[in-house]
Design a protein around this motif. Structure first.
Motif, mmCIF file in Angstrom:
data_model
loop_
_atom_site.group_PDB
_atom_site.id
_atom_site.type_symbol
_atom_site.label_atom_id
_atom_site.label_comp_id
_atom_site.label_asym_id
_atom_site.label_seq_id
_atom_site.Cartn_x
_atom_site.Cartn_y
_atom_site.Cartn_z
ATOM 1 N N SER A 22 42.825 44.812 40.240
ATOM 2 C CA SER A 22 42.448 44.156 38.998
ATOM 3 C C SER A 22 42.058 42.697 39.232
ATOM 4 O O SER A 22 41.036 42.225 38.723
ATOM 5 C CB SER A 22 43.595 44.245 38.002
ATOM 6 N N ARG A 26 38.252 41.210 38.739
ATOM 7 C CA ARG A 26 37.982 40.070 37.855
ATOM 8 C C ARG A 26 37.302 38.932 38.605
ATOM 9 O O ARG A 26 36.374 38.304 38.083
ATOM 10 C CB ARG A 26 39.280 39.570 37.217
ATOM 11 N N ARG A 30 33.613 37.405 37.765
ATOM 12 C CA ARG A 30 33.449 35.969 37.466
ATOM 13 C C ARG A 30 32.428 35.342 38.422
ATOM 14 O O ARG A 30 31.579 34.563 38.012
ATOM 15 C CB ARG A 30 34.778 35.233 37.559
ATOM 16 N N MET A 58 33.449 37.394 30.654
ATOM 17 C CA MET A 58 34.770 37.918 31.001
ATOM 18 C C MET A 58 35.390 38.668 29.825
ATOM 19 O O MET A 58 36.094 39.657 30.017
ATOM 20 C CB MET A 58 35.690 36.781 31.461
ATOM 21 N N THR A 59 35.102 38.230 28.607
ATOM 22 C CA THR A 59 35.583 38.957 27.420
ATOM 23 C C THR A 59 34.950 40.339 27.373
ATOM 24 O O THR A 59 35.622 41.336 27.073
ATOM 25 C CB THR A 59 35.252 38.162 26.145
ATOM 26 N N TYR A 61 33.898 41.968 29.964
ATOM 27 C CA TYR A 61 34.493 42.719 31.069
ATOM 28 C C TYR A 61 35.828 43.332 30.660
ATOM 29 O O TYR A 61 36.106 44.488 30.962
ATOM 30 C CB TYR A 61 34.687 41.804 32.285
ATOM 31 N N HIS A 62 36.653 42.551 29.976
ATOM 32 C CA HIS A 62 37.983 43.034 29.599
ATOM 33 C C HIS A 62 37.922 44.199 28.613
ATOM 34 O O HIS A 62 38.846 45.012 28.564
ATOM 35 C CB HIS A 62 38.838 41.904 29.028
ATOM 36 N N SER A 63 36.873 44.287 27.831
ATOM 37 C CA SER A 63 36.759 45.401 26.896
ATOM 38 C C SER A 63 35.856 46.505 27.438
ATOM 39 O O SER A 63 35.593 47.474 26.746
ATOM 40 C CB SER A 63 36.210 44.904 25.552
ATOM 41 N N LYS A 67 37.387 48.034 33.650
ATOM 42 C CA LYS A 67 38.816 47.688 33.570
ATOM 43 C C LYS A 67 39.655 48.931 33.290
ATOM 44 O O LYS A 67 40.740 49.093 33.843
ATOM 45 C CB LYS A 67 39.037 46.646 32.487
ATOM 46 N N LYS A 68 39.127 49.825 32.456
ATOM 47 C CA LYS A 68 39.867 51.057 32.150
ATOM 48 C C LYS A 68 39.878 52.022 33.342
ATOM 49 O O LYS A 68 40.839 52.747 33.546
ATOM 50 C CB LYS A 68 39.265 51.709 30.920
#
Length: 91
Positions: A22, A26, A30, A58-59, A61-63, A67-68
């Protein structure tokens, strides 16, 4: 008792692997955003706009799906161990 030890140690190992993947994912995302900003703005651009651009990326990316998908670090080994145990005990 051995199965409980396997589950606890396995969970700890998989958690460490998940955290490492993770963090790496990230940092790669970035870096790509920073490189894309540098290509689009060779003069450097506004530092506040750069920060906002990277944070927005990055927002997203997180959704996002990537990431899942990293959560499969937990699922695939559990399924593999379950199949191996089943095949071993079925014979």
């Amino acid at each position: 008792m051995g199965l409980i030890r396997l589950v606890v140690v396995g969970f700890i190992v998989l958690t460490v692997i998940y955290l490492c993947i993770s963090i790496y994912s990230r940092s790669v995302r970035r870096e790509k955003l920073e490189n894309r900003w540098a290509e689009d703005h060779p003069d450097g651009g506004d530092p506040a706009a750069r920060t906002a651009y990277i944070e927005q990326g990055m927002t997203q990316y997180h959704s996002g799906l990537r990431k899942k998908l990293i959560l499969l670090v937990y699922v695939i080994p559990v399924i593999a161990v379950g199949v191996i145990l089943y095949l071993t005990n079925a014979n």
